[in-house]
Design an enzyme around this catalytic site. Structure first.
Site, PDB file in Angstrom:
ATOM      1  N   GLY A  79       0.838  -1.200   0.000  1.00 55.82           N
ATOM      2  CA  GLY A  79       0.000   0.000   0.000  1.00 55.82           C
ATOM      3  C   GLY A  79       0.867   1.241   0.000  1.00 55.82           C
ATOM      4  O   GLY A  79       2.096   1.146   0.165  1.00 55.82           O
ATOM      5  N   LEU A  80       0.233   2.381  -0.134  1.00 55.56           N
ATOM      6  CA  LEU A  80       0.966   3.644  -0.244  1.00 55.56           C
ATOM      7  C   LEU A  80       1.670   4.002   1.067  1.00 55.56           C
ATOM      8  O   LEU A  80       1.308   3.499   2.139  1.00 55.56           O
ATOM      9  CB  LEU A  80      -0.018   4.767  -0.607  1.00 55.56           C
ATOM     10  CG  LEU A  80      -0.702   4.627  -1.974  1.00 55.56           C
ATOM     11  CD1 LEU A  80      -1.788   5.697  -2.125  1.00 55.56           C
ATOM     12  CD2 LEU A  80       0.314   4.737  -3.105  1.00 55.56           C
ATOM     13  N   THR A  86       3.278  -0.247   8.365  1.00 56.63           N
ATOM     14  CA  THR A  86       4.153  -0.517   9.509  1.00 56.63           C
ATOM     15  C   THR A  86       3.356  -0.607  10.808  1.00 56.63           C
ATOM     16  O   THR A  86       3.577  -1.505  11.629  1.00 56.63           O
ATOM     17  CB  THR A  86       5.229   0.588   9.625  1.00 56.63           C
ATOM     18  OG1 THR A  86       6.018   0.562   8.432  1.00 56.63           O
ATOM     19  CG2 THR A  86       6.139   0.366  10.820  1.00 56.63           C
ATOM     20  N   SER A 152       5.818  -1.941  -2.171  1.00 53.04           N
ATOM     21  CA  SER A 152       5.762  -2.926  -3.266  1.00 53.04           C
ATOM     22  C   SER A 152       4.697  -2.555  -4.305  1.00 53.04           C
ATOM     23  O   SER A 152       3.699  -3.243  -4.440  1.00 53.04           O
ATOM     24  CB  SER A 152       5.532  -4.343  -2.727  1.00 53.04           C
ATOM     25  OG  SER A 152       4.528  -4.387  -1.724  1.00 53.04           O
TER      26      SER A 152
END
Lengths: 241, 241
Positions: A79-80, A86, A152
């Site tokens: 995701g962005l 995190t 990713s």
């Protein structure tokens, strides 16, 4: 493979004895009706049996049959920047650690800080994630579950990760870019808008949405507790924990 | 953490029973002198105790006390191309696998074939080995021992690997370059001499000898069996296996 130390066998032998000699004495008492006989049988029984139980445990300690490692899995958060990867990933990680699962946490920012020479072009990102995937699959193959948090952005690298890892679970944090930019925890969106960061996913670099992620969470409508629950519930449902 | 399945507990309960009821019956016989009474006690004992033992095992299955993972280690083979790193390392690997140790094998040639974009300059080699060291230390930290076979010509990268990994064992294959070149299994020395390969360790790139390796083996005077034995004996002596 775990093995059991001798003290565990001693304590198990004693624990079993309390439980078992009581029964032996009761059986002798019920059959003979003599309480004295029952006590004698109990006393002799205790001594011989504790030693026997200990030997029996040590022999079984060398038998592998019926001892299994739990299945491992790879939870891959994508995701962005600012979507909450995190935050949710570490929360899930701590929950699993608390339950004594064997689990390792791989975070994009952490790994990049160890190997700062990795760039952000499509080719460099994919190469970097290729190596991370190899690390994840090697851990997982050895019974260590992995929680990975990486932007990713390209399908290609996520597909590669999936191809390497068994029990691969793609967790797509679908929080819209507007929401992520509004949060802008690290001030990175501003820098990207000002042209100070090139290849910033969502601003001047693409994010290719996952097509069939196992889990989708939009953190603009779910809080941390709810998000964590979605992931944990999925793992439970698939009997991975 | 390993856990034990129910069938293991059932079989242990029965195995214990054969062993224990015989003793119970004998005790009753010795005390009362009556064989019939001894048999009755034995029969009732069998039924109650098998069930009790099973319950006792299941309760203990949830107790972590006394269950330990074996210590893990990192065996790092360094030396020239053709010195025998892969040959000895795979031999040690198979020996440990056969004994059911948790162990992973990392080979320079294999990892380079997965990530072919890694070069051979000093900087690229050190960066590559930095990532391999991180992989090795992550595995080892999670209880998986690692056998690594890399030319790893620079002190710097071996020192970095050592700094990351607990129980780091440097195995220096000190076979002289003349002997390695004479073998030239892959025909690489010839290519290097002909100038077709640049940065070939020992020919046109340096090899910095280890200063304090845990193990030194010169494969020009030791065969495969002897070399493997040196490594296995070291692990046994250090109580790592």
């Amino acid at each position: 493979m775990t093995y059991e130390n001798k003290m565990r066998s001693v304590i198990k032998a004693i624990s079993w004895r309390f439980f078992a000699t009581l029964q032996t004495a009761l059986i002798v008492w019920v059959i003979t009706g003599e309480i004295k006989l029952a006590v004698s049988a109990g006393v002799i029984d205790v001594i011989i049996k504790i030693i026997s139980y200990f030997i029996h445990e040590r022999v079984w300690n060398s038998v592998k049959y019926g001892r299994t490692d739990r299945p491992s899995f790879v939870l891959w958060f994508t995701g962005l920047s600012g979507a909450g990867k995190t935050t949710i990933a570490t929360e899930v990680y701590h929950e699993l650690q608390k339950e004594e699962y064997k689990v390792e946490y791989l975070d994009g920012d952490v790994i990049r800080s160890i190997f700062p020479q990795t760039g952000f072009t499509k080719e460099e990102r994919n190469r970097h994630l290729g190596r991370v995937s190899y690390l994840a699959s090697t851990l997982s193959k050895n019974g260590i579950s992995v929680i990975a948090a990486f932007i990713s952005p390209y399908k290609e690298s996520r597909k590669f990760a999936r191809s390497l890892c068994e029990n691969f679970i793609e967790v797509y944090l679908s929080t819209p870019v507007e929401e992520c930019e509004k949060r802008d925890v690290k001030g990175l969106y501003k820098k990207a808008r000002d042209g100070k960061i090139k290849h910033f996913t969502g601003i001047n670099d693409p994010y290719e949405e996952p097509e069939n992620p196992e889990i989708v969470i939009d953190t603009s409508s779910k809080n941390l507790f709810e998000s964590k629950k979605v992931v944990i519930d999925y793992l439970k449902q698939k009997e991975l924990i």
